[in-house]
Design a protein around this motif. Structure first.
Motif, mmCIF file in Angstrom:
data_model
loop_
_atom_site.group_PDB
_atom_site.id
_atom_site.type_symbol
_atom_site.label_atom_id
_atom_site.label_comp_id
_atom_site.label_asym_id
_atom_site.label_seq_id
_atom_site.Cartn_x
_atom_site.Cartn_y
_atom_site.Cartn_z
ATOM 1 N N ALA A 3 -3.720 3.439 -0.712
ATOM 2 C CA ALA A 3 -2.639 4.635 0.002
ATOM 3 C C ALA A 3 -2.988 6.026 -0.590
ATOM 4 N N VAL B 277 -3.091 -1.432 -3.645
ATOM 5 C CA VAL B 277 -2.536 -0.875 -2.313
ATOM 6 C C VAL B 277 -2.174 0.635 -2.578
ATOM 7 N N SER C 267 -4.367 2.045 10.230
ATOM 8 C CA SER C 267 -3.447 1.617 9.151
ATOM 9 C C SER C 267 -1.914 2.236 9.631
ATOM 10 N N TYR D 121 2.136 14.210 6.023
ATOM 11 C CA TYR D 121 2.195 12.896 5.760
ATOM 12 C C TYR D 121 1.949 13.264 4.230
ATOM 13 N N ARG E 35 -8.068 1.926 5.152
ATOM 14 C CA ARG E 35 -8.074 3.255 4.347
ATOM 15 C C ARG E 35 -9.457 3.586 4.145
ATOM 16 N N THR F 217 4.469 5.184 8.240
ATOM 17 C CA THR F 217 5.617 5.784 8.561
ATOM 18 C C THR F 217 6.225 6.916 7.843
ATOM 19 N N LEU F 218 5.494 7.124 6.696
ATOM 20 C CA LEU F 218 6.114 8.179 5.708
ATOM 21 C C LEU F 218 6.418 9.695 6.153
ATOM 22 N N ALA G 261 -4.839 -2.953 6.991
ATOM 23 C CA ALA G 261 -4.794 -1.734 6.883
ATOM 24 C C ALA G 261 -5.980 -1.227 6.298
ATOM 25 N N LEU H 120 -5.652 7.434 1.518
ATOM 26 C CA LEU H 120 -5.600 7.671 3.083
ATOM 27 C C LEU H 120 -4.725 9.181 2.826
HETATM 28 C C1 LIG Z 1 6.626 -0.596 8.466
HETATM 29 C C2 LIG Z 1 5.403 -0.333 7.874
HETATM 30 C C3 LIG Z 1 5.329 1.041 7.446
HETATM 31 C C4 LIG Z 1 4.223 1.267 6.478
HETATM 32 N N1 LIG Z 1 4.166 2.419 5.902
HETATM 33 C C5 LIG Z 1 2.747 2.982 5.376
HETATM 34 C C6 LIG Z 1 2.605 4.246 4.714
HETATM 35 O O1 LIG Z 1 3.566 5.213 4.995
HETATM 36 N N2 LIG Z 1 1.460 4.538 4.300
HETATM 37 C C7 LIG Z 1 0.484 3.560 4.295
HETATM 38 O O2 LIG Z 1 -0.727 3.942 3.654
HETATM 39 N N3 LIG Z 1 0.474 2.328 4.493
HETATM 40 C C8 LIG Z 1 1.894 1.824 5.086
HETATM 41 N N4 LIG Z 1 1.912 0.826 5.615
HETATM 42 C C9 LIG Z 1 0.776 -0.359 5.360
HETATM 43 C C10 LIG Z 1 1.132 -1.419 4.490
HETATM 44 O O3 LIG Z 1 1.005 -0.781 2.988
HETATM 45 C C11 LIG Z 1 0.038 -2.649 4.432
HETATM 46 O O4 LIG Z 1 0.383 -3.040 5.626
HETATM 47 C C12 LIG Z 1 0.260 -3.551 3.247
HETATM 48 O O5 LIG Z 1 -0.115 -2.855 2.153
HETATM 49 C C13 LIG Z 1 -0.637 -4.687 3.505
HETATM 50 O O6 LIG Z 1 -1.880 -4.571 3.857
HETATM 51 P P1 LIG Z 1 -2.605 -5.118 5.047
HETATM 52 O O7 LIG Z 1 -1.847 -4.861 6.135
HETATM 53 O O8 LIG Z 1 -3.907 -4.830 4.833
HETATM 54 O O9 LIG Z 1 -2.489 -6.704 4.899
HETATM 55 C C14 LIG Z 1 3.172 0.264 6.285
HETATM 56 C C15 LIG Z 1 3.326 -0.764 6.885
HETATM 57 C C16 LIG Z 1 4.210 -1.187 7.703
HETATM 58 C C17 LIG Z 1 4.398 -2.590 8.226
#
Ligand SMILES: Cc1cc2nc3c(=O)[nH]c(=O)nc-3n(C[C@H](O)[C@H](O)[C@H](O)COP(=O)(O)O)c2cc1C
Length: 217
Positions: free
Chosen positions: A105, A101, A161, A70, A19, A164-165, A17, A108
């Motif tokens: 977030a 995280v 990244s 968002y 950001r 879904t929010l 992810a 972002l």
């Molecule tokens: C179904 C799903 C929904 C997510 N929703 C958000 C979100 O709304 N905002 C956000 O900043 N990250 C979101 N994420 C990212 C996760 O926070 C992120 O994948 C997790 O922190 C692990 O980090 P990495 O993907 O770098 O390993 C989402 C990930 C998934 C799979």
């Protein structure tokens, strides 16, 4: 475009992810997005239905509107007990990771609209409140394609990244983009920008032995 020299396992284990490392000042070419989407639509779908649609948002006014939606949702999420920064707070290993995280977030949420491309993957039909078998095949017919897009993007030096929010206000976002809400469901909102650097690393995860079950639970 030439892709990064990564093995399949390196690509799979280093697609993070992204950001704070998004370069908002560099435009993303339409052709690169098309290349990533060509990879995305190689993903499987139930009954080979291919009911997916991909709304690629580059218009500054629409990105601003989606960013505002968002951020509003994110501010609500932030106070929820299950939010990233509020779970595992007392765990010496997972707590600091979750705090990182959350800070990422936060960043972002402040900058979502600055990403040169926002991708909204959609699928025909709605399964709100449907039995598990229906929702599994519905979302399972979109989300592999989204992850393929993100892998293809990483291979092309882009950062993405999964978010879904904004779906807390899905109808409002549908209004911004002209998506027929009653017939088409949005699955995510994916900011896309060139990444600052390419040196992403495998992430710490819960040990595999805690989650793998051989021959039964
Ligand atoms: C179904 C799903 C929904 C997510 N929703 C958000 C979100 O709304 N905002 C956000 O900043 N990250 C979101 N994420 C990212 C996760 O926070 C992120 O994948 C997790 O922190 C692990 O980090 P990495 O993907 O770098 O390993 C989402 C990930 C998934 C799979």
């Amino acid at each position: 475009m030439t892709t990064l020299d990564l093995t399949p396992d390196q690509l799979l284990s280093t697609t993070r992810a992204v950001r704070r490392r998004m370069d908002f000042s560099r435009p993303v070419e339409k052709d690169v997005i098309r290349e990533c989407l060509e990879m995305a639509v190689q993903a499987p779908t139930g009954s080979n239905a291919q009911g997916w649609h991909f709304v690629v948002v580059t218009d500054a006014g629409k990105r601003k509107a989606l960013g505002d939606i968002y951020r509003r949702a994110f501010e609500m999420y932030r106070t929820m007990p299950g939010a990233a920064g509020n779970v595992f707070a007392d765990d010496p290993v997972r707590g600091p990771v979750q705090q990182r995280v959350m800070r990422s977030a936060d960043y972002l949420a402040e900058h979502m609209h600055e990403a040169p491309v926002l991708l909204v993957p959609c699928i025909a039909g709605r399964v709100d409140g449907a039995p598990g078998v229906m929702s599994a095949s519905h979302w399972g017919s979109l989300l592999p394609a989204v992850w393929s897009f993100m892998l293809a993007a990483r291979a092309r030096r882009l950062g993405t990244s999964w978010t879904t929010l904004h779906l807390m206000f899905e109808k409002e976002a549908a209004g911004v983009l002209g998506i027929p809400f009653d017939d088409i469901a949005q699955g995510a909102l994916i900011p896309v920008a060139y990444a600052k650097g390419t040196d992403f690393k495998p992430a710490p995860r819960v040990p595999l032995d805690d989650v793998v079950h051989w021959d039964g639970w």
